[in-house]
Enzyme design. Sequence first.
Site, PDB file in Angstrom:
ATOM      1  N   ARG A  35      49.153   0.275   1.539  1.00 52.85           N
ATOM      2  CA  ARG A  35      47.792   0.084   2.042  1.00 52.85           C
ATOM      3  C   ARG A  35      47.856  -0.949   3.163  1.00 52.85           C
ATOM      4  NH1 ARG A  35      47.238   0.232  -3.634  1.00 52.85           N
ATOM      5  NH2 ARG A  35      45.825   1.902  -4.320  1.00 52.85           N
ATOM      6  N   LYS A  95      45.856  -3.086  -4.977  1.00 55.90           N
ATOM      7  CA  LYS A  95      44.491  -2.771  -5.385  1.00 55.90           C
ATOM      8  C   LYS A  95      44.408  -2.739  -6.902  1.00 55.90           C
ATOM      9  CE  LYS A  95      40.818   0.491  -4.353  1.00 55.90           C
ATOM     10  NZ  LYS A  95      40.490   1.720  -3.640  1.00 55.90           N
ATOM     11  N   HIS A 116      44.998   4.228   6.983  1.00 55.87           N
ATOM     12  CA  HIS A 116      44.958   5.075   5.784  1.00 55.87           C
ATOM     13  C   HIS A 116      45.516   6.473   6.076  1.00 55.87           C
ATOM     14  CE1 HIS A 116      43.851   5.821   1.664  1.00 55.87           C
ATOM     15  NE2 HIS A 116      43.401   6.998   2.042  1.00 55.87           N
ATOM     16  N   ARG A 120      49.103   6.350   5.300  1.00 58.56           N
ATOM     17  CA  ARG A 120      49.303   6.394   3.848  1.00 58.56           C
ATOM     18  C   ARG A 120      49.131   7.823   3.335  1.00 58.56           C
ATOM     19  NH1 ARG A 120      48.999   3.353  -0.963  1.00 58.56           N
ATOM     20  NH2 ARG A 120      47.365   3.973  -2.411  1.00 58.56           N
ATOM     21  N   HIS A 128      48.059   4.486  -7.788  1.00 58.86           N
ATOM     22  CA  HIS A 128      46.789   4.988  -8.310  1.00 58.86           C
ATOM     23  C   HIS A 128      46.767   4.879  -9.828  1.00 58.86           C
ATOM     24  CE1 HIS A 128      46.051   7.803  -4.615  1.00 58.86           C
ATOM     25  NE2 HIS A 128      45.692   6.559  -4.380  1.00 58.86           N
ATOM     26  N   TYR A 182      45.814  14.997  -2.510  1.00 60.91           N
ATOM     27  CA  TYR A 182      46.987  15.356  -1.726  1.00 60.91           C
ATOM     28  C   TYR A 182      47.496  16.746  -2.062  1.00 60.91           C
ATOM     29  CZ  TYR A 182      46.528  10.505  -0.693  1.00 60.91           C
ATOM     30  OH  TYR A 182      46.010   9.303  -0.304  1.00 60.91           O
TER      31      TYR A 182
END
Length: 177
Positions: A27, A52, A125, A128, A151, A160
Amino acid sequence: MEQPNPRWPTGERNLALLRLMLGAGLRLSETTGLKWKRVDLRTGRIEVREGKGGKDRMLWCGDGALDALRSWRQRQTEEAGRELEHAFTAMSGGALGNPLDNRYAQEMVKRYAEKAGIEKRVTPHTLRHTFATDLLNETGNVRMVQKALGHARLSSTMIYTHVADADLEEALKGLRS
């Protein structure tokens, strides 16, 4: 990747940043907050601390990103006259050594994309997202992509698979019958 001019310190820094984001799926805040002590320049291992959601994870970058990081580390130290804590820093004036500003990095990615003639909107992003799509296409393993991206929920990663499906559709439609 051809837009940053590595003859300039900031160009070399920016190239290393772009290669790392695209090659490891970091990120933007993880990239600008990255400290050298979390980067193993021998193996390419990157420790993401408190990403995150406060999660830690371990990633590895490929040879292209690793070579760019090694070169940048040496150049950064020479230019600053000392080793700096953060991998991606401001390189001038009173800001020397401060972590690179996220807004600057966003504008830099946008500027390089425009210079490259890319008409779509490109953001950090996007890099990413490209990493995740490439990893999914390479491995076919959505759980591996989930882990690499950090995640918590698989549903966050599933977007994705839609990109991969679009690639599959395009490829299949291009086949001669």
